[in-house]
Design a protein around this motif. Structure first.
Motif, PDB file in Angstrom:
ATOM      1  N   LEU A 157       0.912  -1.164   0.071  1.00  0.00           N
ATOM      2  CA  LEU A 157       0.114  -0.120  -0.158  1.00  0.00           C
ATOM      3  C   LEU A 157       0.944   1.307   0.027  1.00  0.00           C
ATOM      4  CD1 LEU A 157      -2.940  -0.971   2.567  1.00  0.00           C
ATOM      5  CD2 LEU A 157      -2.877  -0.935   0.245  1.00  0.00           C
ATOM      6  N   GLY A 165       0.880   3.544  -3.202  1.00  0.00           N
ATOM      7  CA  GLY A 165       0.380   4.957  -2.843  1.00  0.00           C
ATOM      8  C   GLY A 165       1.348   6.074  -3.374  1.00  0.00           C
ATOM      9  N   PHE A 206      -4.147  10.486   1.653  1.00  0.00           N
ATOM     10  CA  PHE A 206      -3.671   9.152   1.948  1.00  0.00           C
ATOM     11  C   PHE A 206      -4.271   8.640   3.080  1.00  0.00           C
ATOM     12  CE2 PHE A 206      -0.318  10.510  -0.862  1.00  0.00           C
ATOM     13  CZ  PHE A 206       0.026   9.252  -1.511  1.00  0.00           C
ATOM     14  N   THR A 207      -5.211   9.206   3.806  1.00  0.00           N
ATOM     15  CA  THR A 207      -5.976   8.814   4.925  1.00  0.00           C
ATOM     16  C   THR A 207      -7.080   7.967   4.582  1.00  0.00           C
ATOM     17  OG1 THR A 207      -5.530  11.273   5.946  1.00  0.00           O
ATOM     18  CG2 THR A 207      -7.000   9.654   6.960  1.00  0.00           C
ATOM     19  N   SER A 208      -6.502   6.658   4.686  1.00  0.00           N
ATOM     20  CA  SER A 208      -7.549   5.455   4.236  1.00  0.00           C
ATOM     21  C   SER A 208      -8.729   5.094   4.974  1.00  0.00           C
ATOM     22  CB  SER A 208      -6.613   4.123   3.765  1.00  0.00           C
ATOM     23  OG  SER A 208      -6.062   3.855   5.290  1.00  0.00           O
ATOM     24  N   LYS A 214      -9.021  10.351  -3.662  1.00  0.00           N
ATOM     25  CA  LYS A 214      -8.584   9.459  -2.692  1.00  0.00           C
ATOM     26  C   LYS A 214      -8.569   8.128  -3.320  1.00  0.00           C
ATOM     27  CE  LYS A 214      -9.950   7.804   2.229  1.00  0.00           C
ATOM     28  NZ  LYS A 214     -10.106   6.290   1.767  1.00  0.00           N
ATOM     29  N   GLN A 254      -8.816   4.183  -3.750  1.00  0.00           N
ATOM     30  CA  GLN A 254      -9.356   3.050  -2.991  1.00  0.00           C
ATOM     31  C   GLN A 254      -8.513   1.878  -3.381  1.00  0.00           C
ATOM     32  OE1 GLN A 254     -11.725   3.302  -0.450  1.00  0.00           O
ATOM     33  NE2 GLN A 254     -11.889   5.536  -0.947  1.00  0.00           N
ATOM     34  N   TYR A 255      -7.924   1.141  -2.620  1.00  0.00           N
ATOM     35  CA  TYR A 255      -7.166  -0.201  -2.683  1.00  0.00           C
ATOM     36  C   TYR A 255      -8.045  -1.198  -1.971  1.00  0.00           C
ATOM     37  CZ  TYR A 255      -3.494   2.763  -4.232  1.00  0.00           C
ATOM     38  OH  TYR A 255      -2.685   3.929  -5.005  1.00  0.00           O
TER      39      TYR A 255
END
Length: 325
Positions: free
Chosen positions: A34, A38, A160-162, A180, A182-183
């Motif tokens: 991630l 990212g 980056f605030t998942s 944002k 989404q992973y």
């Protein structure tokens, strides 16, 4: 002197783990994957915006500000990794990046490179063209309340605030020019080891195998990216042209030139039932909410999903960001 401990499995990370703990080892791969993905995708998005800014300036005959001002809000692990990735893997110059963090004294390595580091989130928000949010979810409400009245409408916020949903973040910031990614991660023993090959993000971004695994439209290695991220990035390019008052005809010319394609038309971006296919090229594109672009199906997401030629153009551009041809 020979190191007799090299390759001794009894001294390895997993040697002292219980069977239950070993089941969680995949989380190391998840965390590393991630972080690397990212940073890679943020670098790609920045490079597209930077390339387009140069084209827009050339179109307008403007040289006063040929660069993008990049702000990173948060100087923790993610903020530091992102800053180094941008400085080492993109065209961004140290003088064009600022970092705001509660402890700027811990960023001596970046200050020595020419990056301006301080603790003033409002100053950063007012200054940045692209603002990367790299703060803990628990700190986000306070940070958003602090900067929301100071964000220019044309400032692209990249989060980056998942743990905070996109719609919630948009409300907290009162801002829709927001991306944002989404992973999703699926643990697979035969592929996740790729994320543990490198100790540093910057070295991972020089590995062709890693970069190939991170193609935004065809990720592998157990990681998957919501395809609407690509649409959101393309819509952000469109908004940049709209903010500069460029006509739809000029905007399409610049975007098709950027991706070396002829695929993009007015209706690739905007769905206007009953409108003529020959949209007046002198009109401006409407401002597009990137929140909508990431939460709803759009003409562009449909085009990307069915047009292999456009996907190939995007993939080539992505690869060339890291390995210049």
């Amino acid at each position: 002197m020979l190191d007799f401990t090299v390759n001794l499995t009894s001294l390895g990370f997993e040697a002292g783990l219980s069977e239950g703990e070993k089941e969680l080892v995949y989380l190391r791969s998840r965390s590393a994957g991630l972080t690397v993905s990212g940073c890679a995708h943020a670098v790609f998005a920045y490079e597209l915006l930077s390339l387009l800014r140069k084209k827009v300036n050339a179109e307008n005959g403007c040289t006063a500000k040929a660069h993008l001002c990049v702000g990173i809000l948060g100087g923790g692990h993610m903020g530091k990794q992102l800053a180094m990735a941008l400085l080492r893997s993109s065209s961004l110059k140290p003088r064009h990046i600022n970092i705001s963090t509660k402890r700027p004294e811990t960023l001596g390595e970046y200050s020595n490179m020419g990056v301006e580091c301080y603790f003033d989130n409002i100053r950063l928000a007012k200054w940045a063209d692209v603002l990367f949010l790299c703060v803990l979810p628990s700190h986000l409400p306070q940070v958003c309340a602090e900067i929301r009245c100071h964000l220019p409408s044309r400032c692209l916020v990249y989060s980056f605030t998942s743990a905070v949903p996109l719609n919630r973040l948009a409300v907290l910031l009162d801002h829709s020019f927001l991306i944002k990614p989404q992973y999703e991660f699926v643990a697979c023993d035969n592929v996740t080891t790729i994320w543990l090959l490198h100790n540093q993000v910057t070295s991972a971004l020089r590995d062709k195998e890693v970069i190939s695994a991170l193609f935004p439209l065809s990720m592998n290695g157990g990681l998957f990216l919501d395809q609407r991220w690509v649409s959101a990035v393309l819509y952000s390019l469109l908004n940049m042209c709209t903010a500069e008052k460029l006509s739809s005809g000029t905007t399409l010319q610049l975007l098709n030139g950027l991706f070396k394609t002829k695929t993009l038309t007015y209706h690739s971006f905007v769905n206007t039932p009953g409108a003529s296919d020959l949209k007046n090229p002198g009109d401006l594109f409407p401002w597009i909410s990137l929140v909508d672009a990431q939460t709803k199906d759009t003409p562009l997401s449909d085009l990307v999903s069915r047009d292999k030629g456009l996907r190939d153009c995007i993939s080539v551009m992505y690869y060339n960001v890291f390995f210049k041809t």
